[in-house]
Design a protein around this motif. Structure first.
Motif, mmCIF file in Angstrom:
data_model
loop_
_atom_site.group_PDB
_atom_site.id
_atom_site.type_symbol
_atom_site.label_atom_id
_atom_site.label_comp_id
_atom_site.label_asym_id
_atom_site.label_seq_id
_atom_site.Cartn_x
_atom_site.Cartn_y
_atom_site.Cartn_z
ATOM 1 N N PRO A 100 0.928 -1.350 0.119
ATOM 2 C CA PRO A 100 -0.021 -0.012 -0.405
ATOM 3 C C PRO A 100 0.401 1.132 -0.233
ATOM 4 O O PRO A 100 1.001 1.772 1.258
ATOM 5 C CB PRO A 100 -0.750 -0.661 1.366
ATOM 6 C CG PRO A 100 0.237 -1.024 2.470
ATOM 7 C CD PRO A 100 0.510 -1.820 1.480
ATOM 8 N N LEU A 103 -0.890 4.183 1.090
ATOM 9 C CA LEU A 103 -1.375 4.651 2.282
ATOM 10 C C LEU A 103 -0.011 5.112 3.537
ATOM 11 O O LEU A 103 -0.212 6.172 3.928
ATOM 12 C CB LEU A 103 -1.663 3.481 3.269
ATOM 13 C CG LEU A 103 -3.173 2.871 2.511
ATOM 14 C CD1 LEU A 103 -3.881 1.600 3.074
ATOM 15 C CD2 LEU A 103 -5.025 4.770 2.997
ATOM 16 N N ALA A 131 -5.079 -1.413 7.271
ATOM 17 C CA ALA A 131 -4.778 -1.330 6.002
ATOM 18 C C ALA A 131 -4.027 -1.441 5.454
ATOM 19 O O ALA A 131 -4.283 -1.762 3.845
ATOM 20 C CB ALA A 131 -3.567 -0.274 6.590
ATOM 21 N N SER A 134 -6.213 -3.506 3.178
ATOM 22 C CA SER A 134 -7.233 -3.154 2.306
ATOM 23 C C SER A 134 -6.653 -3.350 0.504
ATOM 24 O O SER A 134 -6.983 -2.493 0.232
ATOM 25 C CB SER A 134 -7.750 -2.058 2.442
ATOM 26 O OG SER A 134 -6.604 -1.270 3.061
ATOM 27 N N GLU A 135 -5.622 -3.133 0.909
ATOM 28 C CA GLU A 135 -4.946 -3.448 0.051
ATOM 29 C C GLU A 135 -4.194 -4.573 -1.464
ATOM 30 O O GLU A 135 -4.191 -4.489 -2.339
ATOM 31 C CB GLU A 135 -3.111 -2.153 -0.047
ATOM 32 C CG GLU A 135 -2.403 -0.874 0.222
ATOM 33 C CD GLU A 135 -3.857 0.244 -0.419
ATOM 34 O OE1 GLU A 135 -3.573 0.066 -1.697
ATOM 35 O OE2 GLU A 135 -5.002 0.637 -0.164
ATOM 36 N N LYS A 198 -7.701 5.535 3.135
ATOM 37 C CA LYS A 198 -7.872 5.606 2.496
ATOM 38 C C LYS A 198 -8.389 6.618 1.036
ATOM 39 O O LYS A 198 -8.443 6.902 -0.094
ATOM 40 C CB LYS A 198 -8.165 4.064 1.643
ATOM 41 C CG LYS A 198 -7.489 2.787 3.012
ATOM 42 C CD LYS A 198 -8.285 1.756 1.785
ATOM 43 C CE LYS A 198 -8.746 1.825 0.534
ATOM 44 N NZ LYS A 198 -7.250 0.738 -0.211
#
Length: 275
Positions: A100, A103, A131, A134-135, A198
Motif C-alpha cells: 500500500p 497509504l 490497512a 485493504s490493499e 484511503k
C-alpha cells in the motif's frame, strides 16, 4: 556481540537461524528499522535466501500474526512496513499482495487518520493491519485475512474491509447527516481510520460522524410511547428510528421528540385503517 552493537550491525548466530525460526526474518527487519542498524553481509544473503524460499509460509497463523503485530506496535510502524516490503516479505507469504504505497508513502496516512480520530494502541495496530489487507485485491482479501486466525473482533473488522469500496461509494452518495450516521454506526473505529486514510474526500463526513453524530441520543424510549397507549412491537422501533433521523438532520429539537413520535405513530395507524 558487543562489537556488533557498537558498530550498529545485525548478525545471526549461525547459518540456519532463519530456517530454524522464520519469525527471525520479521524480527531482524524490525530491529533494523527501529535502530537504523545495518545487516551484516552474510546475514543479509541468508535473509534474502530465506525470504525467497518462502520460509514465512511455514509459520502457524498465530505466530505469523503475533510477529506482524509486534512490527505494528513499533513507534514508526509505517517505516517498518516499508522495510518489510523492501525485503519482499509480504509477497513471500502472500503472492497476490500489493504493497500500500498510497497509504504509507510518501506520508503515513494511517497515522494522520489515527490522529484525527484520537486513536491509540491497540486500535492503532489493528488499523495498520486492516490497512494492509485493504490493499489486497478484493477477490483475494478474505484469503489474506484467513492467514492470521483472527479473533471475533478482528474477523468482524476484516469483513468491513472486504466491502470497503462499497461503503466508500455509499458514503459518497450520502447527502444527509442521518444517512452518514446509519452508514457508519456499526463500523468499527479501526475500519473508520482506514476509510479515512484511503478516501480523504470523505474526511468532512467522517469527522461529522465521529465528533457529533455518534454522540446524539434520543431522550425518549419505547417505554414513553407504551405509557401513552401504543402497543409494543415493530412500530415502536420504526418510529424511534424516524425520530432519530429527524434529530440527526436538525429537523426537530430534543423537546419535540415525544410529540413527533406520537404524531408519526398516529399517522401510521390511520394509514393502515385506510383513513
Amino acid at each position: 556481540g558487543w562489537d556488533d552493537l557498537q558498530n550498529g550491525t545485525l548478525r545471526i548466530l549461525h547459518n540456519l537461524s532463519f530456517l530454524e525460526d522464520p519469525t527471525r526474518i520479521l524480527r531482524i527487519i524490525r530491529y533494523k528499522s527501529r535502530f537504523g542498524f545495518t545487516i551484516e553481509e552474510n546475514t543479509e544473503r541468508l535473509l534474502r535466501r530465506a525470504v525467497s524460499a518462502g520460509m514465512l509460509k511455514r509459520l502457524t497463523p498465530d505466530r505469523l500474526r503475533n510477529e506482524l503485530f509486534r512490527c505494528l506496535k513499533e513507534p514508526q510502524p509505517a517505516q517498518v512496513l516499508r522495510e518489510l516490503n523492501t525485503w519482499g516479505v509480504f509477497s513471500s507469504f502472500f503472492s497476490p499482495y500489493v504493497f500500500p504505497s498510497s497509504l504509507f508513502e510518501p506520508e503515513d496516512r494511517i497515522a494522520q487518520a489515527l490522529q484525527e480520530l484520537a486513536l491509540s494502541s491497540p486500535s492503532s495496530e489493528i488499523s495498520y493491519f486492516l490497512a494492509l489487507g485493504s490493499e489486497v485485491p478484493l477477490r483475494f482479501r478474505r484469503k489474506f485475512f484467513s492467514l492470521f486466525r483472527l479473533d471475533k473482533k478482528m474477523q468482524k473488522a476484516s469483513e468491513w474491509i472486504c466491502k470497503l469500496e462499497n461503503l466508500w461509494q455509499r458514503m459518497l452518495s450520502a447527502t444527509s447527516s442521518s444517512s452518514v450516521y446509519f452508514l457508519l454506526k456499526d463500523v468499527p473505529v479501526e475500519v473508520l481510520a482506514v476509510l479515512l486514510a484511503k478516501y480523504p474526500e470523505l474526511k468532512e463526513k467522517i469527522r461529522l460522524y465521529h465528533q457529533v453524530l455518534q454522540h446524539i441520543r434520543l431522550r425518549i424510549t419505547g417505554d414513553d410511547l407504551v405509557e401513552r397507549g401504543f402497543s409494543e412491537g415493530p412500530d415502536i422501533g420504526w418510529v424511534l428510528q424516524q425520530v432519530l433521523r429527524l434529530r440527526l438532520d436538525n429537523k426537530i429539537l430534543p423537546e419535540e421528540e415525544l410529540g413527533t413520535a406520537v404524531r408519526l405513530l398516529q399517522e401510521r395507524r390511520k394509514k393502515r385503517e385506510g383513513r
